[in-house]
Design a protein around this motif. Sequence first.
Motif, PDB file in Angstrom:
ATOM      1  N   VAL A 343       0.827  -1.206   0.000  1.00 58.56           N
ATOM      2  CA  VAL A 343       0.000   0.000   0.000  1.00 58.56           C
ATOM      3  C   VAL A 343       0.865   1.262   0.000  1.00 58.56           C
ATOM      4  O   VAL A 343       0.479   2.290  -0.565  1.00 58.56           O
ATOM      5  N   LYS A 346       1.975   1.711  -3.587  1.00 56.76           N
ATOM      6  CA  LYS A 346       0.799   2.154  -4.332  1.00 56.76           C
ATOM      7  C   LYS A 346       0.515   3.633  -4.053  1.00 56.76           C
ATOM      8  O   LYS A 346       0.171   4.397  -4.951  1.00 56.76           O
ATOM      9  N   THR A 352      -3.704   5.254  -4.869  1.00 52.28           N
ATOM     10  CA  THR A 352      -4.489   4.808  -3.722  1.00 52.28           C
ATOM     11  C   THR A 352      -5.820   5.536  -3.612  1.00 52.28           C
ATOM     12  O   THR A 352      -5.967   6.680  -4.038  1.00 52.28           O
ATOM     13  N   TRP A 355      -9.201   5.886   1.488  1.00 44.51           N
ATOM     14  CA  TRP A 355      -9.047   4.969   2.623  1.00 44.51           C
ATOM     15  C   TRP A 355      -7.611   4.446   2.705  1.00 44.51           C
ATOM     16  O   TRP A 355      -7.016   4.365   3.775  1.00 44.51           O
ATOM     17  N   GLU A 356      -7.038   4.115   1.551  1.00 44.15           N
ATOM     18  CA  GLU A 356      -5.655   3.639   1.526  1.00 44.15           C
ATOM     19  C   GLU A 356      -4.686   4.768   1.875  1.00 44.15           C
ATOM     20  O   GLU A 356      -3.662   4.533   2.539  1.00 44.15           O
ATOM     21  N   GLN A 359      -4.441   4.924   5.540  1.00 45.80           N
ATOM     22  CA  GLN A 359      -3.648   3.835   6.113  1.00 45.80           C
ATOM     23  C   GLN A 359      -2.170   4.204   6.161  1.00 45.80           C
ATOM     24  O   GLN A 359      -1.458   3.852   7.107  1.00 45.80           O
TER      25      GLN A 359
END
Length: 379
Positions: A343, A346, A352, A355-356, A359
């Motif tokens: 992630v 990414k 992304t 939401w990502e 993170q």
Amino acid sequence: MQHYHYIFTGSGLSALMTVYEMMLSGKFNDKTMLLIDENPKKSNDRTWCFWDQNHLFEDIVSKKWPQATFSNEKFTRVLELTPYEYKKIDGLAFYEMVFKMISEHKNIHFLNQKVVDFTELGDHCVVKTAVGNFTCNKVFNSIYNPKEVTSQSKYPLIHQHFIGWFIKSKEAVFTPNCATFMDFSVELKNNTRFMYVLPTSTTEALLEYTLFSKNLLSKEEYEAEIQNYITRLGITEYEIIEKESGNIPMTSFPFWKNNSKNIVQIGSAGGWTKASTGYTFKNAVKKSKALVQFLKTESDFVKFHKKDKFWFYDLLLLDILNSKNHLGPTIFSSMFKAGSSEVVFKFLDEETSLWEDLQVIWRCPKMPFIRALLNRILP
């Protein structure tokens, strides 16, 4: 004066990538193009590395690493990059691939000269060189002007500067399938400094001493740190095969404001370098595809820009590195210490979801970013 539909002032990565995409599209075979550069692009003057899962330019990838390590003085983590691989492309291989394609297109020409000036005059442009002037409908400019960024203070400029040695050692100390992405266990000296290592065998590797900072070092300081690192690895005898150096601008400066109806800024001159990391190759791929797609339906380059959330994320990080450069190792370490590395890559590729994004952002120290945000939004 000879007239072309498109003139590229500079023929580095961004220009060649754009021409490559234009050739692949098949939509510009009736358009004449001229690339002008004082560098003939016949030497291996640089390498590009990137993480990829889509077999990008597979035929000219010279090395792949399925793993990478991230280190600081407290921990070392081996990152399993799946579904990504870390890949390297040599500059000469890319140049030769694109120029071979160009040689098969009679509408595309290359001039090995220095661009002196270019300007827009109504519905056309004039490009001046030492051997003569040319007119065109559109100019793609990739000649970076550092004074434009250094003459203002609203958008900080951080340099990614480095010297690298490709060495062959007596001792077998390298792991060929594992790159060292960032090693912050070096002496930091109140900066964001790290070692970057790309092994090609157990005894051969490229070692680059790299900084993200405002000020450059003397050649001797970079090389002394490389020597120290080589000693730390347990190497007693080695041969330096090649040396390289570089200075990549990292800034969120709004280069797109220099676009006009018939002139577009590309490459570093257009802000195509990923501002928070200095990575260029994947960004050049994406931006050139977007530019060629744009050309199919639009003619006014003023419209070719889209400022997004990633531009703002990068701006906040650069604000922090500009005012408190020593926080860089802490920020990058927090991103890679635990959790999914997929992630993070990414996120750095700007792919992304929100939401990502959260993170990754949630892993980072909060207060420096909150202060940077407040400084940007409050008068």
